[in-house]
Scaffold this active site. Structure first.
Site, PDB file in Angstrom:
ATOM      1  N   PHE A   1       0.840  -1.190   0.000  1.00  0.00           N
ATOM      2  CA  PHE A   1       0.000   0.000   0.000  1.00  0.00           C
ATOM      3  C   PHE A   1       0.882   1.251   0.000  1.00  0.00           C
ATOM      4  O   PHE A   1       1.833   1.340   0.781  1.00  0.00           O
ATOM      5  CB  PHE A   1      -0.940   0.013   1.205  1.00  0.00           C
ATOM      6  CG  PHE A   1      -2.011   1.054   1.086  1.00  0.00           C
ATOM      7  CD1 PHE A   1      -3.079   0.858   0.234  1.00  0.00           C
ATOM      8  CD2 PHE A   1      -1.928   2.236   1.786  1.00  0.00           C
ATOM      9  CE1 PHE A   1      -4.064   1.824   0.095  1.00  0.00           C
ATOM     10  CE2 PHE A   1      -2.904   3.210   1.645  1.00  0.00           C
ATOM     11  CZ  PHE A   1      -3.981   3.010   0.802  1.00  0.00           C
TER      12      PHE A   1
ATOM     13  N   ASP B   1       1.498  -4.746   8.333  1.00  0.00           N
ATOM     14  CA  ASP B   1       0.338  -3.884   8.172  1.00  0.00           C
ATOM     15  C   ASP B   1      -0.882  -4.790   8.084  1.00  0.00           C
ATOM     16  O   ASP B   1      -0.979  -5.619   7.182  1.00  0.00           O
ATOM     17  CB  ASP B   1       0.497  -3.033   6.901  1.00  0.00           C
ATOM     18  CG  ASP B   1      -0.650  -2.045   6.690  1.00  0.00           C
ATOM     19  OD1 ASP B   1      -1.753  -2.294   7.228  1.00  0.00           O
ATOM     20  OD2 ASP B   1      -0.442  -1.038   5.984  1.00  0.00           O
TER      21      ASP B   1
ATOM     22  N   TYR C   1     -11.329   1.277  10.591  1.00  0.00           N
ATOM     23  CA  TYR C   1     -12.510   1.705   9.836  1.00  0.00           C
ATOM     24  C   TYR C   1     -12.910   0.732   8.731  1.00  0.00           C
ATOM     25  O   TYR C   1     -13.923   0.935   8.070  1.00  0.00           O
ATOM     26  CB  TYR C   1     -12.302   3.097   9.238  1.00  0.00           C
ATOM     27  CG  TYR C   1     -11.034   3.294   8.438  1.00  0.00           C
ATOM     28  CD1 TYR C   1     -10.936   2.848   7.127  1.00  0.00           C
ATOM     29  CD2 TYR C   1      -9.945   3.933   9.007  1.00  0.00           C
ATOM     30  CE1 TYR C   1      -9.776   3.030   6.396  1.00  0.00           C
ATOM     31  CE2 TYR C   1      -8.777   4.129   8.288  1.00  0.00           C
ATOM     32  CZ  TYR C   1      -8.699   3.680   6.982  1.00  0.00           C
ATOM     33  OH  TYR C   1      -7.541   3.861   6.257  1.00  0.00           O
ATOM     34  N   LYS C   2     -12.143  -0.335   8.522  1.00  0.00           N
ATOM     35  CA  LYS C   2     -12.519  -1.333   7.515  1.00  0.00           C
ATOM     36  C   LYS C   2     -13.319  -2.448   8.196  1.00  0.00           C
ATOM     37  O   LYS C   2     -14.468  -2.258   8.540  1.00  0.00           O
ATOM     38  CB  LYS C   2     -11.274  -1.860   6.809  1.00  0.00           C
ATOM     39  CG  LYS C   2     -10.475  -0.786   6.054  1.00  0.00           C
ATOM     40  CD  LYS C   2      -9.299  -1.406   5.323  1.00  0.00           C
ATOM     41  CE  LYS C   2      -8.351  -0.346   4.758  1.00  0.00           C
ATOM     42  NZ  LYS C   2      -8.983   0.486   3.716  1.00  0.00           N
TER      43      LYS C   2
ATOM     44  N   ARG D   1     -13.030  -4.258  -6.929  1.00  0.00           N
ATOM     45  CA  ARG D   1     -12.869  -5.010  -5.687  1.00  0.00           C
ATOM     46  C   ARG D   1     -14.238  -5.255  -5.040  1.00  0.00           C
ATOM     47  O   ARG D   1     -15.085  -4.362  -4.995  1.00  0.00           O
ATOM     48  CB  ARG D   1     -11.984  -4.249  -4.691  1.00  0.00           C
ATOM     49  CG  ARG D   1     -10.594  -3.937  -5.184  1.00  0.00           C
ATOM     50  CD  ARG D   1      -9.708  -3.470  -4.040  1.00  0.00           C
ATOM     51  NE  ARG D   1     -10.325  -2.418  -3.246  1.00  0.00           N
ATOM     52  CZ  ARG D   1      -9.799  -1.914  -2.130  1.00  0.00           C
ATOM     53  NH1 ARG D   1      -8.645  -2.379  -1.686  1.00  0.00           N
ATOM     54  NH2 ARG D   1     -10.415  -0.947  -1.461  1.00  0.00           N
TER      55      ARG D   1
END
Length: 395
Positions: A107, A179, A204-205, A353
Site C-alpha cells: 500500500f 500492516d 474503519y474497515k 474489488r
C-alpha cells in the site's frame, strides 16, 4: 448478525474492505459520549469515565482479535503515524543495518512513510528496497534491517504468510513490521505466536469503527524495554501531568501515545468491537471465503467470468476477504453497479474489488449482486455516458 448494523434499504454492500458498515452500538455510544459524558460531565469525564486510559482499554480489546496478549496494543493516531513510530524504532534496534525491504505492490502510504524517513535521516540510516511479492522470501538477507509487509494485498486480496516471513526475518537478524489493514477483524491473526515484532492497522474497515477512526499499533512485549519511538508527545510521557520540560517515555505500550486522544472516535471503536463478541475469527473468515466463492461461481453461471481477469488467488489459504478483478472498463462497471444498488469499489488502474463481510452480508445478497453485475455486462450498461465520466476524488 445483520441486526447489529444499520443497513440502508435496497443496498447490497460489498465494500467493507474500504469502510465497514455502521454498527448500531456505535451510534448509541457516540450519542452517550456527546450528550452525557461531554455534555453533562464535561472535563470530569477524563477521570469519571476513564477517558484518559481509553487508548489502552480499546487497544487490549483489539489485541484479542490479533492473537496478542494484553499490554501490547494501543489505539491511537493513524496507520501512517504509527508506522513512522515503529519503523524508526525498529531501525534503531538494528543499528548497523539500513535496508527496509518491502514489496513494490505494498500500500502506497507504507512506502511513502519509508521514503519520508529516508529523506529525513539519509540513506545511510534508512534505505527502501522493493521487490515483487513472489521474490520477497528470497530477498531477505543479512543486510536487511526491517521486513515491511501488508498481510493482505489491498489490490489483489492475496494473503502473505506472516508466520513464515517472520521466521525468515529473524533467521537473518531482521525485524518484521506487519500492516494489518485488510486482515484485522477479517481473519484469525496470531501475532504473538508468529513472533511478529511490530504491527499497525486501521479500525474503519473490517472493524467497522467509522471513517477516519483511529489506527492501532502493536509492539511485542520483548521489545518494550529497548524500543524508542521519535514522536515525543505529552501523552507518551512517564507522567503526563507532571508537565516536565524533559521527556521521559512511559513504560511499555503507552510510550506509543503522542497527543491528546480523540475520545469520541475511540468510543466509536470501543462500541464497534462489541460486534465480534461471541464470534470466532477463523470461522468468520471461512464464511467470508464461502461468500466469495459463491460470488465467483455465480459469475461463471451467468457466463460473465470470462469478461474479467481474476487477480485474487484461487487457493483459500492465500486469500483475505475480498475478490479483485481486472477489466478495461472497471471504473464504469463500478459506477453502474453503484447505480444499481450494489456498492463495490474501483482501484487504479483497472481493478474492481468486492469485499465479503459475513457480519452483515448474506448469501442471498451475494447472488443478487452477481445477477445485477451480469445484467450490466450483458446489456453493456456501463457504456452509458453517465458511467464513463469520473466523479469526485475518491474511487
Amino acid at each position: 448478525m445483520t441486526s447489529q448494523f444499520f443497513k440502508p434499504n435496497g443496498m447490497i454492500y460489498l465494500d467493507g474492505n474500504s469502510l465497514g458498515m455502521l454498527p448500531n452500538a456505535v451510534a448509541e455510544r457516540v450519542n452517550n459520549v456527546v450528550q452525557q459524558q461531554w455534555g453533562n460531565d464535561l472535563i470530569n469525564s477524563w477521570n469519571q469515565h476513564d477517558w484518559i486510559n481509553l487508548p489502552l482499554t480499546v487497544g487490549d480489546k483489539i489485541a484479542r482479535l490479533l492473537g496478542a496478549a494484553p499490554g501490547q496494543v494501543v489505539c491511537c493516531d493513524s496507520i501512517s503515524l504509527n508506522l513512522f513510530k515503529v519503523l524508526s524504532a525498529a531501525l534503531q534496534l538494528r543499528e548497523g543495518r539500513n535496508t527496509v525491504l518491502s514489496t513494490a505492490d505494498n500500500f502506497p502510504t507504507d512506502l511513502y512513510m519509508v521514503q519520508g524517513l529516508q529523506q529525513l535521516v539519509g540513506e545511510q540510516q534508512c534505505q527502501l528496497k522493493l521487490v515483487a511479492e513472489q521474490q520477497l522470501v528470497d530477498a531477505i538477507d543479512e543486510t536487511t534491517a526491517v521486513v515491511l509487509v501488508t498481510e493482505v494485498n489491498f489490490r489483489s486480496g492475496q494473503r502473505l504468510d506472516l508466520a513464515t516471513l517472520s521466521q525468515l526475518a529473524h533467521q537473518h537478524g531482521a525485524l518484521i513490521i506487519a500492516d494489518l489493514a485488510h486482515s484485522a477483524g477479517a481473519m484469525a491473526i496470531e501475532l504473538d505466536h508468529w513472533q511478529v515484532d511490530f504491527a499497525v492497522g486501521c479500525t474503519y474497515k473490517y472493524l467497522n469503527a467509522g471513517p477516519g477512526a483511529p489506527g492501532f499499533v502493536y509492539v511485542a512485549k520483548r521489545h518494550h524495554d529497548q524500543f524508542r519511538q521519535p514522536l515525543y508527545g505529552w501523552m507518551g510521557h512517564a507522567n503526563a501531568f507532571e508537565f516536565a520540560a524533559e521527556y521521559r517515555p512511559a513504560a511499555g505500550i503507552r510510550a506509543l501515545l503522542t497527543g491528546t486522544p480523540s475520545i469520541i472516535a475511540l468510543a466509536a471503536v470501543d462500541a464497534a468491537l462489541t460486534a465480534f463478541d461471541g464470534h470466532d475469527l477463523a470461522q468468520l473468515h471461512q464464511q467470508a471465503l464461502d461468500l466469495a466463492d459463491q460470488f465467483d461461481n455465480a459469475l461463471q453461471q451467468h457466463d460473465i467470468a470470462g469478461q474479467f481477469q481474476r487477480l485474487t488467488p484461487l487457493t483459500r489459504q492465500q486469500r483475505g476477504c475480498q475478490l479483485s478483478y481486472a477489466h478495461p472498463q472497471a471504473y464504469a462497471i463500478c459506477q453502474a453497479l453503484i447505480a444499481a444498488g450494489v456498492i463495490a469499489d474501483f482501484r487504479a488502474p483497472n481493478y474492481l474489488r468486492f469485499g465479503f463481510t459475513p457480519l452483515y452480508l448474506s448469501a442471498v445478497e451475494v447472488e443478487q449482486a452477481a445477477q445485477k453485475l451480469a445484467e450490466i455486462i450483458h446489456h453493456k450498461r456501463y457504456l452509458a455516458a453517465e458511467f464513463q465520466q469520473r466523479r469526485g476524488t475518491v474511487t
